[in-house]
Design an enzyme around this catalytic site. Sequence first.
Site, PDB file in Angstrom:
ATOM      1  N   SER A   1      50.220  42.547  37.500  1.00  0.00           N
ATOM      2  CA  SER A   1      49.230  42.732  36.434  1.00  0.00           C
ATOM      3  C   SER A   1      48.452  44.033  36.583  1.00  0.00           C
ATOM      4  O   SER A   1      47.866  44.525  35.616  1.00  0.00           O
ATOM      5  CB  SER A   1      48.241  41.565  36.421  1.00  0.00           C
ATOM      6  OG  SER A   1      47.561  41.480  37.669  1.00  0.00           O
ATOM      7  N   ASP A   2      48.450  44.579  37.797  1.00  0.00           N
ATOM      8  CA  ASP A   2      47.723  45.827  38.023  1.00  0.00           C
ATOM      9  C   ASP A   2      48.300  46.539  39.236  1.00  0.00           C
ATOM     10  O   ASP A   2      48.889  45.909  40.119  1.00  0.00           O
ATOM     11  CB  ASP A   2      46.233  45.561  38.225  1.00  0.00           C
ATOM     12  CG  ASP A   2      45.958  44.655  39.409  1.00  0.00           C
ATOM     13  OD1 ASP A   2      45.571  45.166  40.474  1.00  0.00           O
ATOM     14  OD2 ASP A   2      46.150  43.431  39.279  1.00  0.00           O
TER      15      ASP A   2
END
Length: 240
Positions: A204-205
């Site tokens: 996600s990051d």
Amino acid sequence: MATPHINAPEGAFADVVLMPGDPLRAKYIAETFLEDTVQVTDVRNMFGYTGTYKGRRISVMGHGMGIPSCSIYAKELITEYGVKKIIRVGSCGAVRQDVKVRDVIIGSGACTDSKVNRIRFRNNDFAAISDFDMTLAAVQAAKQKGIAARVGNLFSADLFYTPDVEMFDVMEKYGILGVEMEAAGIYAVAAEYGAKALAICTVSDHIRTGEQTSSEERQLTFNDMITIALESVLIGDKAE
């Protein structure tokens, strides 16, 4: 047969449960991927659902953030509701340059800085690994669906906001594919109580570059990861 944290009746859960951290992602999975879905628990707004996927009965339930939270739900599902397999479907951060945002990672093992497993394993290091057959089924599902997925170690951190940023260099050196907060705990709970577990995560990051997805995207997408998890259940059934 309610527990302190789950108010579902006996038999409400399938033998396989997908577990995202976010209960709203559990709701999304139930509404988007399952048919004939019934909500079976809502204690503390940690929603759980049971339905069918291509005719196969499957449940999905949130587990919250961190090893203490997910360990409670995993333990109660296994010991009180007879769940045999847990598949964590969650998000993670990347530290390696060759791992990109939205990549799917199948966690064959999970390192951790948490002391939870040392407490559980009498102050010894427990090798927190996924079930081999579940891992193999997930790899096969990804290939069948044409979804690129990496297989390797995760790192389950106790602190989201860690003061030890140099540890990311060590993780990268050791080939850690994703940093999250639960897999090592779920693997150990499954081992302790005779169940099986696997974690499938979407990046996600990126901790190095700062690239990230939005909270809404984390809640409402990451469909490749969910598809792999669901299809792996069907593949696993055929192999048994």
